[in-house]
Design an enzyme around this catalytic site. Sequence first.
Site, PDB file in Angstrom:
ATOM      1  N   ASP A 342      47.123  23.716  70.500  1.00 31.31           N
ATOM      2  CA  ASP A 342      48.237  23.573  71.439  1.00 31.31           C
ATOM      3  C   ASP A 342      49.118  22.453  70.937  1.00 31.31           C
ATOM      4  OD1 ASP A 342      47.255  25.397  73.160  1.00 31.31           O
ATOM      5  OD2 ASP A 342      46.316  23.958  74.507  1.00 31.31           O
ATOM      6  N   ASP A 665      43.470  24.621  77.376  1.00 36.42           N
ATOM      7  CA  ASP A 665      43.199  23.754  78.521  1.00 36.42           C
ATOM      8  C   ASP A 665      43.231  24.506  79.838  1.00 36.42           C
ATOM      9  OD1 ASP A 665      45.876  24.239  78.437  1.00 36.42           O
ATOM     10  OD2 ASP A 665      46.494  22.156  78.132  1.00 36.42           O
ATOM     11  N   ASP A 669      43.156  30.354  79.323  1.00 34.35           N
ATOM     12  CA  ASP A 669      42.806  30.195  77.913  1.00 34.35           C
ATOM     13  C   ASP A 669      41.349  30.566  77.658  1.00 34.35           C
ATOM     14  OD1 ASP A 669      45.294  29.277  77.200  1.00 34.35           O
ATOM     15  OD2 ASP A 669      44.798  27.170  77.515  1.00 34.35           O
TER      16      ASP A 669
HETATM   17  P1  ATP Z   1      51.282  23.816  74.898  1.00 33.73           P
HETATM   18  O1  ATP Z   1      50.869  25.233  75.103  1.00 33.73           O
HETATM   19  O2  ATP Z   1      51.403  23.404  73.505  1.00 33.73           O
HETATM   20  O3  ATP Z   1      50.542  22.832  75.731  1.00 33.73           O
HETATM   21  P2  ATP Z   1      53.442  23.662  76.673  1.00 33.73           P
HETATM   22  O4  ATP Z   1      52.832  22.554  77.425  1.00 33.73           O
HETATM   23  O5  ATP Z   1      54.881  23.576  76.401  1.00 33.73           O
HETATM   24  O6  ATP Z   1      52.800  23.838  75.296  1.00 33.73           O
HETATM   25  P3  ATP Z   1      53.181  25.262  78.967  1.00 33.73           P
HETATM   26  O7  ATP Z   1      52.637  24.117  79.692  1.00 33.73           O
HETATM   27  O8  ATP Z   1      52.604  26.602  79.145  1.00 33.73           O
HETATM   28  O9  ATP Z   1      53.129  25.013  77.424  1.00 33.73           O
HETATM   29  O10 ATP Z   1      54.739  25.296  79.261  1.00 33.73           O
HETATM   30  C1  ATP Z   1      55.535  26.342  78.849  1.00 33.73           C
HETATM   31  C2  ATP Z   1      56.954  26.127  79.287  1.00 33.73           C
HETATM   32  O11 ATP Z   1      57.005  26.115  80.706  1.00 33.73           O
HETATM   33  C3  ATP Z   1      57.527  24.784  78.856  1.00 33.73           C
HETATM   34  O12 ATP Z   1      58.137  24.872  77.622  1.00 33.73           O
HETATM   35  C4  ATP Z   1      58.556  24.519  79.942  1.00 33.73           C
HETATM   36  O13 ATP Z   1      59.751  25.190  79.652  1.00 33.73           O
HETATM   37  C5  ATP Z   1      57.930  25.155  81.170  1.00 33.73           C
HETATM   38  N1  ATP Z   1      57.214  24.149  81.962  1.00 33.73           N
HETATM   39  C6  ATP Z   1      56.244  23.325  81.567  1.00 33.73           C
HETATM   40  N2  ATP Z   1      55.797  22.569  82.556  1.00 33.73           N
HETATM   41  C7  ATP Z   1      56.504  22.918  83.650  1.00 33.73           C
HETATM   42  C8  ATP Z   1      56.519  22.498  85.002  1.00 33.73           C
HETATM   43  N3  ATP Z   1      55.700  21.582  85.456  1.00 33.73           N
HETATM   44  N4  ATP Z   1      57.401  23.081  85.826  1.00 33.73           N
HETATM   45  C9  ATP Z   1      58.221  24.029  85.397  1.00 33.73           C
HETATM   46  N5  ATP Z   1      58.253  24.466  84.136  1.00 33.73           N
HETATM   47  C10 ATP Z   1      57.424  23.922  83.259  1.00 33.73           C
END
Ligand code: ATP
Length: 938
Positions: A342, A665, A669
């Site tokens: 990730d 996480d 997943d």
């Molecule tokens: P990784 O998978 O590497 O942890 P990530 O944290 O960007 O990456 P997600 O947490 O699934 O993956 O987030 C995907 C997308 O969702 C982000 O790029 C963002 O645009 C949106 N996002 C993330 N957190 C929030 C939130 N708390 N509220 C609204 N949208 C969010």
Amino acid sequence: MNDHSQLDSQFAWHTLAVPQTLERLETNAQIGLTLQQVSARQAQFGPNEIQETGGRTPLEILIDQFTNVMLLMLIAVAFVSGILDIQDGDFPKDAIAIFLIVILNGVLGYLQESRAEKALAALKNMASPLVRVIRDGKTQEIAAKELVPGDVMLLEAGVQVSADGRVIEASSLQIREAALTGESNAVTKQVTLTLPENTSLGDRLNLVYQGTEVILGRAKVVVTKTGMNTELGRIAAMIQGVESEPTPLQQRMTQLGNVLVTGSLILVAFVVIGGTLVNQSAFRDLLEISLSMAVAVVPEGLPAVITVTLALGTQRMVKRNALIRKLPAVETLGSVSTICSDKTGTLTQNKMVVQRVQTASYSLRVTGEGYEPLGEFKIENPSPSGNGHAPGIASEQLQNDPEVRSLLLTCVLCNDAQLQEEKQQWTILGDPTEGALLALAAKGQLEQKKLTRQMPRVGEFPFSSETKRMSTICQQPSSEGAYAMYTKGSPELTINRCTQIQQGAEIKPLTAEKRKEILNQNDLMAAQGLRVLGFAYKPLTDVFPADTSQQEAEQQLVWLGLVGMLDAPRPEVRAAVAKCRQAGIRPVMITGDHPLTAKAIASDLGIAQSGDRVLIGQELEQLSQPELEQQVERVSVYARVSPEHKLRIVKALQSRGQFVAMTGDGVNDAPALKQADIGIAMGITGTDVSKEASDMVLLDDNFATIVAATEEGRVVYSNIRRFIKYILGSNIGEVLTIASAPLLLPVADVPLTPLQILWMNLVTDGFPALALAVEPPEPDVMKTPPNSPRESIFARGLGLYMVRIGIIFAILTITLMGWSYDHATKNYNEILQPDRWKTMVFTTLCIAQMGHAIAVRSKTRLTIEVNPFSNPYVLGAVVITTILQLMLIYVEPLRNFFGTQVIDGLELLVCLGFSVLMFVWIELEKLFVRWYKSRKKA
Ligand code: ATP
């Protein structure tokens, strides 16, 4: 409570309404139990634990030691040897000694294995989940095993439910109960129901069960049953002791044992039958020779050394922040060829700071660091289609501009995190992305506490990695209308739901041109490695009907703007990525973030190299599995993917022969973590569900830890190979020496008694082997490509080495045997001082192994090039073992027991001389390989 406690383990809690449930449990929804009640109930109900039926009882572990085919063969040898001695009127010393050593070996194995099981149980405990409860009016985190009936437990998406309970408050609570009911679809739980007593388990919608997973939403639950009284506990009690799977290495060792035992039995049959056919009178001597050969071929000390090595391996890994949950991972980690990681939190620090804000009229830069709400808004340049504010405009004025204010308000109201100040340190409780938004709003003087009081949340569509956005519905201050929905999420997906845009105080239609411009701005920010979120809102006259979907609700929104935040890469990751590449391991980034953000960070860290592809979730969806398999080796960044894509990626990589480690996480997943060869969960941000599905947990969520664990895995495996080489080389030498004696000498005599062989295999081989198990890594451990986890134990020259070294051993000892037999018969009276030559053979075999132990430390480096103190245990083991061996010759009771003879100084020197040749041979081999390689290069 005491008066119904007899009933409680079977009570049908789904039949009661919330107030009656609380009353019956003598607890309170707001305050929880008092500490006195907790300790009384802990005494009454015991810890909230499922008693493991899968583990072995001590007796089973002990019995297992004696079901090993090699030990069984030794017992048979002891019987035959005992009968022979008794027939001859001798005391059956060998037989008794073999029995004793079999028992000793069994007990040692038992102690080590039960220690390993305990260590593993302790590791499991470390990974055991924490639960948020309300006790004495305070919210606190406790270990799940401390829960008691009546505790008020707080659940949120991602946690595994730790006890059975009655739901007393819930918001969008969805629970997957597959572990109990086999039903994989999530169930929505409800507070107000009371159900008939005969309602089936899957339909008890007001209860939650231990071991099930919260997929969505939040809830407050009062614990009704704990430990073995829960539904899961009842099932666990029903399942009879499930066998724990042997690890790949244990399987290989069993196989090796079988090969050795079968081989030696064939050899014995061959020697006894063949020999007797030629010379019938030699049957007895041949039988004794065969017995010794059978004892010699079995590496009696090996299983114990392996167990210790693995246990030490898990300890070293935990010191480097990698917690092993499944023992085979220790051995197989070294074989990892692709690490899928990730981005957020693993490759980056997960400390977000908002740097840019883009609204309809302004392009703003935000100053300040960390989560501290101190900083300013500065105009970068007015947006081309904006209202042309001058760049000199003051920060406060900007904050009060209606369009900026609406965006900041959404940051606060569509947010589940909390900003806190403790000892002048600003920290956040919750998701760092949301924490950064709170800090941003606070810089604009919007205070979370006040606003959430003024505009309480009445509904929500929680964030999920699939929808990549979230919305909340909040009541409005009376002057501004009834309600409003606030939405934030991935900009592309959020803007798709917008039809209008706020500019100043006005709401205007969102034209196609404007939409394109915003998406361009999004790309520009993302290309700088910023994580970008889009914001929107919509006034509502009423709340949505209960069954409205997120899709239906999020329509015709008003676009507010973009916020770009920096999540700096972890400083140690760049070096870890470089180390991976040197070690032939390919790092791959899998993220839900924007492809340009992902690419910028991946390039910065060295994960994306020229010629590598970025694949987006949507594109991935269009590909069939065979098409994905075609591409998978060229893609180093997967962006905007959902958790279910991860499963496809792992499978595709595995079909290309890769051995895949994958991080995760979230709840969703788990399937990918299970499918991966090494599933890795995050210790800090990971959900219980992901941890439960993993082989290893990263205590610090850090990518560099995966690389460190891989390195440790390689060290463990190479040490295991090293001492197998060491031990089996000597076994083969012993067998050949014994077999050759009747061929070369004028008498059909056994040079080594079973007792002496056991001594060698257990003590003089065992000690140095244990020391070799803690050999530090060779300098090239992370400079060679990974080895296949499926390779045979004899692969990469190990089998050849054993046979070669065994033959050299035999040649040396047989030559010595010839000389010493001759020397002894010429110089000593065979009646007064019999068998001196045998003691010389015995001593040479033992001491030669000491040279072997020192030389085998490095495959390529000469002994003089290796620091003798980098593994002082080898030196220590060599010195102690040599002294013990000399005691067997020069201390009378030991001499009598082991059947040795005193040898004089000259004879001892000859033994030493022959032994040193073993060491010299191995060093010459290294020099030869070096010369050969340099010649090939030239
Ligand atoms: P990784 O998978 O590497 O942890 P990530 O944290 O960007 O990456 P997600 O947490 O699934 O993956 O987030 C995907 C997308 O969702 C982000 O790029 C963002 O645009 C949106 N996002 C993330 N957190 C929030 C939130 N708390 N509220 C609204 N949208 C969010």
